[in-house]
Design a protein around this motif. Structure first.
Motif, mmCIF file in Angstrom:
data_model
loop_
_atom_site.group_PDB
_atom_site.id
_atom_site.type_symbol
_atom_site.label_atom_id
_atom_site.label_comp_id
_atom_site.label_asym_id
_atom_site.label_seq_id
_atom_site.Cartn_x
_atom_site.Cartn_y
_atom_site.Cartn_z
ATOM 1 N N PRO A 47 34.384 48.543 -54.461
ATOM 2 C CA PRO A 47 33.263 48.753 -53.544
ATOM 3 C C PRO A 47 33.538 49.782 -52.439
ATOM 4 O O PRO A 47 32.622 50.158 -51.728
ATOM 5 N N ALA A 48 34.755 50.280 -52.315
ATOM 6 C CA ALA A 48 35.064 51.233 -51.244
ATOM 7 C C ALA A 48 34.303 52.543 -51.443
ATOM 8 O O ALA A 48 33.945 52.902 -52.567
ATOM 9 N N ARG A 49 34.069 53.239 -50.340
ATOM 10 C CA ARG A 49 33.449 54.571 -50.432
ATOM 11 C C ARG A 49 34.331 55.470 -51.293
ATOM 12 O O ARG A 49 35.546 55.477 -51.161
ATOM 13 N N ALA A 50 33.669 56.266 -52.162
ATOM 14 C CA ALA A 50 34.406 57.116 -53.087
ATOM 15 C C ALA A 50 35.370 58.035 -52.342
ATOM 16 O O ALA A 50 36.524 58.208 -52.735
ATOM 17 N N GLU A 51 34.901 58.604 -51.227
ATOM 18 C CA GLU A 51 35.729 59.553 -50.487
ATOM 19 C C GLU A 51 37.019 58.914 -49.991
ATOM 20 O O GLU A 51 38.071 59.546 -49.991
ATOM 21 N N GLU A 52 36.917 57.640 -49.572
ATOM 22 C CA GLU A 52 38.113 56.972 -49.040
ATOM 23 C C GLU A 52 39.124 56.732 -50.144
ATOM 24 O O GLU A 52 40.325 56.820 -49.924
ATOM 25 N N VAL A 53 38.631 56.392 -51.337
ATOM 26 C CA VAL A 53 39.540 56.151 -52.454
ATOM 27 C C VAL A 53 40.246 57.460 -52.799
ATOM 28 O O VAL A 53 41.474 57.498 -52.978
ATOM 29 N N GLU A 54 39.483 58.547 -52.838
ATOM 30 C CA GLU A 54 40.094 59.849 -53.137
ATOM 31 C C GLU A 54 41.146 60.208 -52.091
ATOM 32 O O GLU A 54 42.244 60.636 -52.420
ATOM 33 N N HIS A 55 40.775 60.020 -50.834
ATOM 34 C CA HIS A 55 41.729 60.340 -49.770
ATOM 35 C C HIS A 55 42.987 59.503 -49.894
ATOM 36 O O HIS A 55 44.093 59.994 -49.705
ATOM 37 N N ALA A 56 42.807 58.223 -50.219
ATOM 38 C CA ALA A 56 43.961 57.326 -50.339
ATOM 39 C C ALA A 56 44.888 57.805 -51.446
ATOM 40 O O ALA A 56 46.109 57.856 -51.275
ATOM 41 N N ILE A 57 44.295 58.175 -52.571
ATOM 42 C CA ILE A 57 45.116 58.638 -53.700
ATOM 43 C C ILE A 57 45.859 59.919 -53.317
ATOM 44 O O ILE A 57 47.066 60.051 -53.553
ATOM 45 N N ALA A 111 40.306 47.358 -47.453
ATOM 46 C CA ALA A 111 41.579 47.499 -48.161
ATOM 47 C C ALA A 111 42.080 48.943 -48.037
ATOM 48 O O ALA A 111 43.269 49.178 -47.773
ATOM 49 N N MET A 112 41.172 49.912 -48.220
ATOM 50 C CA MET A 112 41.583 51.317 -48.117
ATOM 51 C C MET A 112 42.124 51.615 -46.718
ATOM 52 O O MET A 112 43.143 52.275 -46.543
#
Ligand SMILES: Cc1cc2nc3c(=O)[nH]c(=O)nc-3n(C[C@H](O)[C@H](O)[C@H](O)COP(=O)(O)OP(=O)(O)OC[C@H]3O[C@@H](n4cnc5c(N)ncnc54)[C@H](O)[C@@H]3O)c2cc1C
Ligand SMILES: Cc1cc2nc3c(=O)[nH]c(=O)nc-3n(C[C@H](O)[C@H](O)[C@H](O)COP(=O)(O)OP(=O)(O)OC[C@H]3O[C@@H](n4cnc5c(N)ncnc54)[C@H](O)[C@@H]3O)c2cc1C
Ligand code: SF4
Ligand code: SF4
Ligand code: FES
Lengths: 492, 299
Positions: free
Chosen positions: A351-361, A324-325
């Protein structure tokens, strides 16, 4: 690189010099803050395909390495699915011996430049790190993945990649089906023993999800290609555009073509849809289709690529995992004005990697938590016009201990969108099992294997997503490696 | 790395229709009637183009593809010449279920006559009596007529403009055949979706088993992307792994046609750009020739 990032690097060098002026006690190590990963500026990178995370400088890597306490029991190692000697390789970085560090990693992990980038470290090696535990935060753990990436990149950019030794030919032949991480790993380990290895891959490029799913901005394709080239130099044969089960039946490989063993690493398949009305409208895509168009078929190179991509302005992405990210961030890069991720639970459960969620935001992706669509609405031309969205609240914890989302009655609202990307997982690829009825599968269509990855058919092994369901690169590699060991023993 | 296939021959059947023969020994050996391949004109930037296997020669190890240049990708494919290589993956999809049904009517429209041929041939070989209805806009677009004529017990030809055979749509003779006693045991239809839809509507009242071969948008052709999905009797199916043939009476034709139009705008642009590029290339080549001939005497 921004001014800020340059400063981080200078700081790392100064810090390192200061550190070396006195004995380094564990207390001193614990006081070093985790080194931030230099990254492309979010406002810039949302318009380009280049890699987001830029990698540590040598000084940053050495400083980060100094945070490792070299624990005797090394709890981090148990968190890594392939049991890399983590204190061992970090110790080498502390000494400045970067190539020595890669050597240690490569004893158990053939693809460190990839794993260093895509492993969900916060739930694996870094989850169990003593430093993170002592500082009460997994984000404060030694940045094992970033260090792994650093030394692997160092090896490549210094042209120091060594082709593993291959034993003299045994005359035995092994077929590998699928060139994803499971297949590639299995191929390398079997080839090392001197067996002839042929990889059969359905696509025109090898790498599996690493080339068609995970985007360029997170995993440059040149890295995956470099790994395949190492296999080629070891003498592994690649048969691309070859669909086992169709171009050649699986069992013919064994019974007619003289292969002594087969490994199946065909990955996940058949995307899941939500099964809500309107899902076949124009503008609803599975993440697999959207990402394959964009990555493998280079649809982002408009004018060059023959494959078109849907022109989107308002995109809804359904799901909360890496897929999804990746879809959301890809849609943004392809020119969408607004991208929203709809997820049925909350950020903690994603379930996404934390780093990817941060980058997405950082890049401006909007998250709508506790929301899920009930209907896709179309215009008179059959194109997506809106989603009907239902809100949820968290109820009692379920068997897995996660609080279950419960729909709030009457909370439906209609939100305008022109594109919907469905990223809620995959069923398994039915092709091999349908064309090989002797192969036992479970009710999800996953191939059943024993603890040594052997299937119900003699001399046929399997591993990776086709066995595990949607898993991770490193787990797929682990299975490929275990299968290789069993195959090598069988062929002795 | 291996995986590309050499074109061994090429023939232009009409202004828009090309026939190429490609070296692919394994595909030629494994393929059955009704199956297709995916081709790419290059490995970097090509779209993946699904094409039915029109014929195969297992002895020479070749497969024959017949395609119409409808957009940028098929145009680029048509530029490839014998000796050059293309990407080819297959055979894909499920083979047509062939058995002795009795009387089979095979209806093909335009380029659909190419994929119809192997199926008609296999039905004939299985002992069926075979009627072929060949339809096209105009005479020039009627392909595979000798081949189809050779295996058909009865061959009816129609064109929209009457330039060959009857001036009619394929549904007219189809309806007449349905009225015969006994009626056909099986109807197979391949062609533009709108034609297949009306064939289905024609046979529906007669309750004659009717199969259509669907040509949805595809990416991988292996059941991974979901792009080829269609609604069959209210259930979502993937054409590349569940098809390409389905019960024509259960297909959601309007939904399928809508989905085929997903990229219409973008494709039109690409098509125009492709034409422009080709013209430029031609001009460039002419320019080079002109330059070369100018330079020649100076030597
Ligand atoms: C968008 C996306 C993002 C992801 N992000 C991450 C991440 O950040 N970190 C992480 O660890 N994991 C991630 N994953 C999961 C991870 O990529 C997979 O778990 C892993 O690639 C599985 O490896 P595999 O070798 O089993 O299969 P795959 O990588 O799926 O490879 C299978 C290969 O087999 C080929 N094949 C299939 N059938 C046949 C056949 N019949 N004949 C010949 N070839 C065939 C396929 O074309 C494919 O190339 C992500 C997945 C996706 C889709
Ligand atoms: C299983 C299968 C078998 C096929 N067999 C053949 C064959 O034997 N010979 C042949 O000429 N074609 C065949 N097709 C259709 C062929 O794949 C398309 O014509 C081709 O992909 C168009 O590419 P393009 O870029 O040149 O045109 P595009 O620019 O993509 O499209 C041009 C125009 O054609 C329409 N179109 C696009 N894709 C299709 C499609 N799949 N079917 C019908 N119209 C379409 C578009 O809406 C557009 O108006 C088959 C398709 C499938 C799925
Ligand atoms: S392979 Fe993955 S889990 Fe293992 S040490 Fe490297 S980053 Fe951590
Ligand atoms: S647990 Fe952490 S501190 Fe201890 S050896 Fe592993 S990485 Fe170093
Ligand atoms: S073409 Fe991708 S699933 Fe059918």
């Amino acid at each position: 690189m921004s001014h800020k990032e340059e400063c981080v690097m200078d700081n790392a060098e100064m810090e390192l010099a200061r550190l070396h002026s006195a004995p380094i006690t564990p207390k001193v190590r614990m006081q070093i803050p985790p080194q931030a990963m230099p990254a492309q500026d979010p406002l810039e990178r949302r318009h380009n395909m280049e890699e987001v995370a830029l990698g540590y400088s040598p000084a940053q890597a050495m400083l980060e390495a100094q945070r490792c306490l070299q624990c005797k029991n090394a709890p981090c190692v148990t968190g890594c699915p392939v049991r890399i000697d983590i204190p061992g390789f970090i110790g080498k970085i502390q000494e400045g011996d970067f190539l020595g560090a890669v050597k240690i990693i490569k004893r158990t992990n053939l693809l460190p430049s990839i794993c260093g980038r895509v492993c969900p470290q916060e739930t694996q090696c870094q989850a169990t790190c003593t430093v993170g535990k002592a500082l009460h935060g997994v984000e404060k753990a030694v940045q094992i993945g970033r260090l792994e990436r650093f030394v692997a990149d160092y090896e490549r950019t210094h042209a120091a990649v060594e082709v593993p030794n291959v034993a003299s030919s045994t005359g035995k032949k092994v077929a590998i089906v699928g060139a994803g991480p499971a297949g590639l790993t299995c191929a390398a380990d079997v080839r090392r023993e001197g067996h002839d290895v042929t990889i059969f891959e359905a696509f025109h490029k090898s790498g599996g999800v690493m080339v068609y799913g995970i985007p360029e901005f997170r995993l440059p394709k040149i890295l995956v290609q470099a790994e395949a080239e190492v296999l080629e130099s070891m003498g592994v044969d690649f048969e691309l555009n070859f669909l086992v089960g169709r171009t050649r039946p699986l069992l013919s490989l064994l019974h007619e073509d003289g292969y002594d063993a087969v490994f199946i690493g065909t990955g996940a398949g058949l995307p899941k849809f939500m099964n809500i009305p309107g899902e076949n409208l124009v503008g609803v895509f599975s993440a697999n289709e959207y990402l394959t168009r964009a990555n493998l078929l280079k649809a982002y190179m408009r004018g060059r690529a023959g494959t078109p991509i849907y022109p989107s302005r308002r995109v809804a992405v359904l799901g909360g995992g890496n897929v999804a990210m990746d879809s959301a961030r890809m849609a943004l890069r392809l020119g969408a004005e607004e991208v929203r991720v709809l997820y049925r639970r909350t950020r903690e459960e994603m379930p996404a990697r934390a780093e990817e969620v941060e980058h997405a935001i950082e890049e401006g992706i909007v998250f709508d938590f506790l929301k899920s669509p009930t209907r896709v609405l179309g215009d008179d031309k059959g194109r997506v016009a809106a989603l009907e969205v239902l809100s949820y609240e968290l109820g009692e914890p379920d068997e897995s201990g996660r609080r279950r989302p419960v729909p709030i009655r009457g909370s439906e609202e209609v939100v305008p969108f022109d594109t919907v990307i469905v990223a809620i997982g995959n069923e398994s690829n039915p092709l091999i099992s349908r064309t090989t009825p002797q192969l036992q599968i479970d009710r999800h269509g996953h191939i059943i294997v024993d603890e040594r990855q052997k299937t119900s058919i003699d001399r046929v092994y399997a591993g990776g997503d086709i066995v595990l369901g949607s898993a991770t690169v490193i787990l797929a590699m682990g299975e490929g490696r275990r299968a290789a060991q069993a195959i090598n023993e069988m062929l002795q | 790395m291996h995986g590309t296939h050499r074109i061994v021959s090429k023939r232009q059947l009409s202004e828009e229709v090309f026939r190429i023969e490609v070296e692919a020994p394994l595909v030629a050996r494994e393929r059955k009637a009704g199956q297709f391949v995916i081709v790419m004109y290059d490995e970097e930037f090509s779209e993946r183009i699904p094409l039915t296997i029109a014929d195969a020669d297992p002895v020479r190890g070749t497969v024959t593809l017949i395609f119409q240049t409808v957009g940028a990708s098929t145009h680029r494919l048509a530029l490839k010449n014998p000796g050059q290589s293309i990407v080819l993956l297959g055979p894909l999809g499920n083979p047509t279920h062939i058995e002795r049904f009795g009387w089979a009517v095979c209806v093909g429209g335009g380029i659909g006559l190419a994929p119809l041929y192997p199926i008609a041939k296999a039905l004939k070989a299985a002992g069926n009596s075979v009627t072929v209805i060949s339809g096209a806009r105009t005479k020039d677009l009627l392909i595979m007529q000798d081949e189809l004529g050779a295996i058909a017990d009865e061959h009816i030809v129609v064109t929209d403009d009457g330039s060959s055979g009857r001036k009619a749509l394929v549904t007219e003779p189809l309806k007449e055949l349905c009225r015969r006693t006994p009626p056909p045991d099986l109807v197979v239809t391949i062609g533009p979706p709108i034609m297949m839809k009306f064939c289905a509507e024609t046979t529906r009242p007669f309750r004659i088993k009717t199969l259509a071969s669907l040509n949805t948008i595809m990416i991988d052709g292996t059941g991974m992307c979901g792009g080829c999905r269609v609604s069959i009797g209210g259930e979502t199916k993937f054409v590349c792994v569940d098809g390409p043939e389905f019960d024509a009476h259960l297909v959601d034709w309007d939904g399928m046609m809508m989905r085929l139009g997903t990229y219409r705008e973008v494709e039109k642009e690409a098509h125009e750009r492709c034409h422009l590029e080709m013209q430029l290339e031609k001009l460039g080549a002419q320019g080079k020739d002109a330059l070369a001939s100018e330079k020649e005497p100076a030597k």
